[in-house]
Design an enzyme around this catalytic site. Structure first.
Site, mmCIF file in Angstrom:
data_model
loop_
_atom_site.group_PDB
_atom_site.id
_atom_site.type_symbol
_atom_site.label_atom_id
_atom_site.label_comp_id
_atom_site.label_asym_id
_atom_site.label_seq_id
_atom_site.Cartn_x
_atom_site.Cartn_y
_atom_site.Cartn_z
ATOM 1 N N CYS A 151 -5.377 0.587 -4.517
ATOM 2 C CA CYS A 151 -4.004 0.476 -5.044
ATOM 3 C C CYS A 151 -3.972 -0.745 -5.951
ATOM 4 O O CYS A 151 -3.318 -1.743 -5.670
ATOM 5 C CB CYS A 151 -2.993 0.342 -3.909
ATOM 6 S SG CYS A 151 -2.848 1.753 -2.811
ATOM 7 N N SER A 165 0.825 -1.200 0.000
ATOM 8 C CA SER A 165 0.000 0.000 0.000
ATOM 9 C C SER A 165 0.864 1.257 0.000
ATOM 10 O O SER A 165 1.618 1.482 -0.936
ATOM 11 C CB SER A 165 -0.956 -0.065 1.198
ATOM 12 O OG SER A 165 -1.954 0.905 1.096
ATOM 13 N N ASP A 193 -8.531 -5.556 -5.373
ATOM 14 C CA ASP A 193 -8.322 -4.268 -4.688
ATOM 15 C C ASP A 193 -8.501 -3.135 -5.681
ATOM 16 O O ASP A 193 -8.007 -3.210 -6.810
ATOM 17 C CB ASP A 193 -6.913 -4.232 -4.098
ATOM 18 C CG ASP A 193 -6.576 -2.898 -3.440
ATOM 19 O OD1 ASP A 193 -7.465 -2.297 -2.804
ATOM 20 O OD2 ASP A 193 -5.420 -2.460 -3.562
ATOM 21 N N HIS A 215 -6.632 -6.146 -0.979
ATOM 22 C CA HIS A 215 -5.515 -5.266 -0.687
ATOM 23 C C HIS A 215 -4.396 -5.975 0.072
ATOM 24 O O HIS A 215 -3.220 -5.756 -0.199
ATOM 25 C CB HIS A 215 -6.054 -4.095 0.141
ATOM 26 C CG HIS A 215 -5.137 -2.931 0.261
ATOM 27 N ND1 HIS A 215 -4.797 -2.126 -0.800
ATOM 28 C CD2 HIS A 215 -4.499 -2.406 1.346
ATOM 29 C CE1 HIS A 215 -4.000 -1.153 -0.386
ATOM 30 N NE2 HIS A 215 -3.800 -1.309 0.916
#
Length: 477
Positions: free
Chosen positions: A397, A197, A394, A451
């Protein structure tokens, strides 16, 4: 996790013989009991740093032969950085050392430890006092060091004004130097950084600082211990903001799970990206002032990130789920808040997973808008093994933005890397993702993962981790 969005704008020795070795001259060691827990305090004369920790056999890693220690390393005046260390389950005396940093900015690495790739977890709905063993824990291969930073995050305590990735990098280097002073047996090991991230900033930024310090050591400019940096892994990462915002638009309109916006709406966002967001980002990169970078952050988030994030009922970290469908479970956080557990692990304050004041500091400098592609290129060109990877459900990102960034990296293999198509990535004969690799750079898309990739697909995550740590090209098994 990356949480800097518009919504935010609105015993090593006692248990395992470490101190059986001769201590540096002038250094002191004290071992005593505190509320029933055995505490070791080691003060290093040369660096003036202090290590305070407890040993916790069997607390998370069920194999009591595997040593684990948790506590604090002083990295500056009134700056005590929390760490939790797990020896490798296999050949710890020879295994490399890997440090894990969660993103945010300002989120605790206990997320990675307990929800992603540590020795135990509650991901299958276990009772709070009975976490399950994780057979795919990354300490199955490497000695793992989980670090809460900047100061104020997780269990880290003290005062700090860190408000940028660059500012954080120096303290991380200080921590590793202090760690080596106390555990000299690791100075000869290969050292790797793994993160996710906002770690798209942290990973390249921290690694570049380490490489720069190694050059200064080699030239005699500073007297310190060289860090044998060998690998970098960043998943679902925020590296180049332009690529990331473009990925937000493209993924929202065309991903393998469900469309979040129409192609017409995507066209409007693309126009805004090129006419407003991109110029603001380029100004930030050109003059590097806090004012320019804050302006770019506001322009791009208000124009692109926030409205897309509110475009439907989906979780920005896993679009397959509704807005309230958060996963993995937060059981670990309740467990860490228990006074008895905090005593056992040596924690000195309540656990704070992602304190908003840290996010606010990074917002104040516009750090989110700064471009770490150049730092990533330096790491790749240093010869370190680099993996850019992402779970494909996700959004915040997403894998598309990460794919654009991986193709952007300038290094001797770039032309071949860009032209190469993604191929199936298999684990024990089963296709779990798609990848490409040229020389020491690899990209991996992980199917059906949000994520926090290792929480969703632990088996493929461990395989990719081990191959990268071995400095091998990714390959199917």
């Amino acid at each position: 996790m990356r949480v800097l969005g518009l919504l935010a704008l609105a015993g090593l020795a006692a248990a395992g013989g470490l101190f059986e070795k001769k201590q540096p001259e002038g250094s002191t060691t004290r071992i005593f009991k505190r509320n029933g827990a055995t505490v070791t305090i080691f003060e290093h004369a040369e660096t003036g740093s202090t290590l305070e920790f407890t040993s916790n056999p069997g607390l998370c890693e069920e194999n009591k032969q595997v040593k684990q220690f948790s506590g604090y390393l002083s990295v500056g005046a009134n700056m005590n950085m929390w760490f939790w260390f797990f020896e490798a389950r296999k050949d710890p005396e020879k295994a490399p050392l890997a440090a894990w940093f969660n993103g945010g900015p300002g989120c605790s690495s206990m997320i990675g430890l307990f929800q992603e790739h540590g020795p135990c977890s509650w991901n299958n709905g276990e009772a709070m006092d009975k976490p399950s063993n994780n057979p795919y824990s990354w300490n199955d291969y490497a000695n793992m060091l989980y670090i809460d930073q900047p100061i104020g995050v997780g269990f880290s305590t003290g005062s700090s004004t860190v408000d940028s990735t660059t500012g954080a990098a120096k303290l991380i280097w200080n921590l590793i130097q202090a760690f080596y002073a106390k555990f000299p047996e690791y100075t000869s090991r290969e050292f790797a950084i793994w993160t996710e991230s906002y770690g798209g900033h942290y990973g390249p930024g921290f690694a570049k600082y380490i490489l720069d310090q190694n050059k200064a050591i080699a030239s005699g400019k500073i007297n310190a211990t060289k860090i044998n940096f060998s690998a970098l892994g960043i998943n679902n990462a925020w590296v180049n903001p332009y690529d990331a915002y473009k990925g937000m638009i493209d993924f929202a309109a065309n991903n393998s799970h469900k469309p979040l916006i129409s192609s017409t709406t995507a066209g409007r966002y693309t126009q805004l990206l090129e006419q407003s967001c991109a110029p603001a980002l380029k100004k930030c990169w050109a003059d590097s002032t806090d004012a320019s970078c804050r302006s770019a952050m506001n322009t791009c988030k208000i124009g692109i990130e926030s409205p897309i994030s509110m475009a439907g009922d989906f979780d920005v970290y896993d679009v397959r789920k509704g807005r309230r469908g958060k996963w993995p479970p937060q059981t670990y956080e309740k467990w860490l808040q228990q006074p008895a557990v905090q005593t056992m692990i040596g924690a000195k304050q309540k656990y704070n997973e992602c304190p908003r004041q840290i996010q606010a500091r990074f917002q104040s400098t516009g750090d989110d808008s700064r471009n770490f592609l150049g730092a990533l290129e330096e790491v790749v060109n240093s010869g370190a093994q680099v993996l850019v990877w992402a779970g494909d459900s996700d959004w915040i990102c997403n894998w598309m933005g990460n794919f654009y960034t991986a193709n952007d990296v300038k290094y001797p293999g770039q032309a071949e890397f860009k032209s190469r198509a993604l191929q199936p990535y298999k684990v024990n004969g089963k296709e779990k993702g798609s990848f490409k690799t040229v020389k020491n750079l690899a990209f991996l898309r992980v199917y059906n993962a949000g994520h926090t990739v290792p929480a969703y697909q632990p088996e493929i995550a461990l395989q990719a981790f081990v191959q990268t740590m071995k400095k091998e090209p990714l390959s199917s098994t």
